[in-house]
Design a protein around this motif. Structure first.
Motif, short mmCIF file in Angstrom:
data_model
loop_
_atom_site.label_atom_id
_atom_site.label_comp_id
_atom_site.label_asym_id
_atom_site.label_seq_id
_atom_site.Cartn_x
_atom_site.Cartn_y
_atom_site.Cartn_z
N SER A 47 0.85 -1.20 0.00
CA SER A 47 0.00 0.00 0.00
C SER A 47 0.88 1.24 0.00
N GLU A 99 -7.32 13.86 4.06
CA GLU A 99 -8.08 13.33 2.93
C GLU A 99 -9.17 12.35 3.38
N SER A 100 -8.86 11.58 4.43
CA SER A 100 -9.82 10.58 4.92
C SER A 100 -10.82 11.18 5.90
N GLU A 101 -10.58 12.47 6.27
CA GLU A 101 -11.45 13.18 7.21
C GLU A 101 -11.52 12.48 8.57
N LYS A 102 -10.41 11.84 8.93
CA LYS A 102 -10.33 11.21 10.25
C LYS A 102 -10.09 12.30 11.30
N SER A 156 -2.90 12.09 4.57
CA SER A 156 -3.82 10.96 4.66
C SER A 156 -4.96 11.23 5.64
N VAL A 157 -4.63 11.82 6.78
CA VAL A 157 -5.64 12.14 7.80
C VAL A 157 -6.63 13.17 7.25
N SER A 217 0.57 3.91 1.78
CA SER A 217 0.86 4.36 3.14
C SER A 217 1.99 3.56 3.76
#
Length: 243
Positions: free
Chosen positions: A184, A201-204, A198-199, A186
């Motif tokens: 992957s 974009e993923s809306e975490k 990543s955080v 990541s």
């Protein structure tokens, strides 16, 4: 017999080439290479001031070295501008996180747009990077100037790839890509820059710690690039003084 200063520059180049060949890459290793490049150009500056080097360099060679140093200073400016834009966006996000109120979405979106633009800029820079070593410098004590330029440009290539989350292009890039197809993104490329991407974009749920770690990384890079740029300017002044 090689001059001690030239021998010292040779040693520095050997260390830099060894670190360049290392497969692992981290923000601390990139920062350390920037510091090592600063030391290298400080040593080249001292070498330029030696009368034996002054006499050995022709007008054409000096102009080639000036062109090379200007190309590297341009890369410094590209990197500094990119880091400054990212840091500005992170400050706005941190401000909202500290207040624990307000909508992050607009600032996060703005940051991601900036990152997307910068990644395209990095790709363009990486595509256009050409290493033009000064092949007219004959003699062991003079070849090091061309090698220093090549090693420096290679570091910027690695740094831009690191900042954009892509692998640096190299001799084995295609083989590596084929071997890592099942990994992957990541797992293969995670670093301070890509973790925050990543955080976002993923809306975490965003952690203040992640933003602070990235901001600290950006500050280190800025300091390293600024120090390298100052050494390059001193080096250019010494070259101009010969003329």
């Amino acid at each position: 017999m090689q001059h001690p200063q030239a021998a010292y520059v040779d040693e520095q180049l050997t260390r830099l080439r060894s670190s360049e060949a290392a497969s692992s890459s981290s923000s601390s290793s990139v920062y350390q290479k920037l510091r090592n490049l600063q030391d290298l150009h400080d040593s080249l500056d001292k070498m330029i001031r030696l009368s034996v080097t002054n006499k050995a360099l022709s007008q054409v060679q000096i102009e080639k070295l000036l062109d090379g140093s200007l190309r590297i200073l341009d890369l410094c400016n590209v990197a500094k501008d990119a880091l400054s834009q990212m840091k500005e966006g992170l400050k706005e996000i941190q401000s909202i996180l500290r207040r624990k109120r307000g909508d992050l979405s607009a600032d996060v979106k703005k940051y991601l747009v900036t990152r997307k633009f910068l990644k395209k800029s990095f790709q363009k820079v990486l595509k256009n990077l050409k290493v033009n070593q000064n092949r007219e410098c004959n003699g062991k004590s003079l070849v090091v100037f061309g090698e220093a330029e090549a090693v420096t440009i290679s570091l910027f290539e690695s740094m831009f790839s690191f900042m954009s989350g892509s692998k640096a292009c190299g001799k084995w890039s295609l083989v590596t890509e084929l071997m890592n197809q099942k990994k992957s993104t990541s797992e293969a490329e995670a670093n301070e820059f890509t973790i925050v991407d990543s955080v976002f974009e993923s809306e975490k749920s965003l952690k203040m710690e992640d933003v602070q770690i990235l901001e600290s990384c950006i500050q280190d890079f800025e300091d390293g690039i600024e120090s390298l740029a100052k050494s390059l300017i001193k080096y250019r002044v010494s070259l101009l003084n010969i003329i």
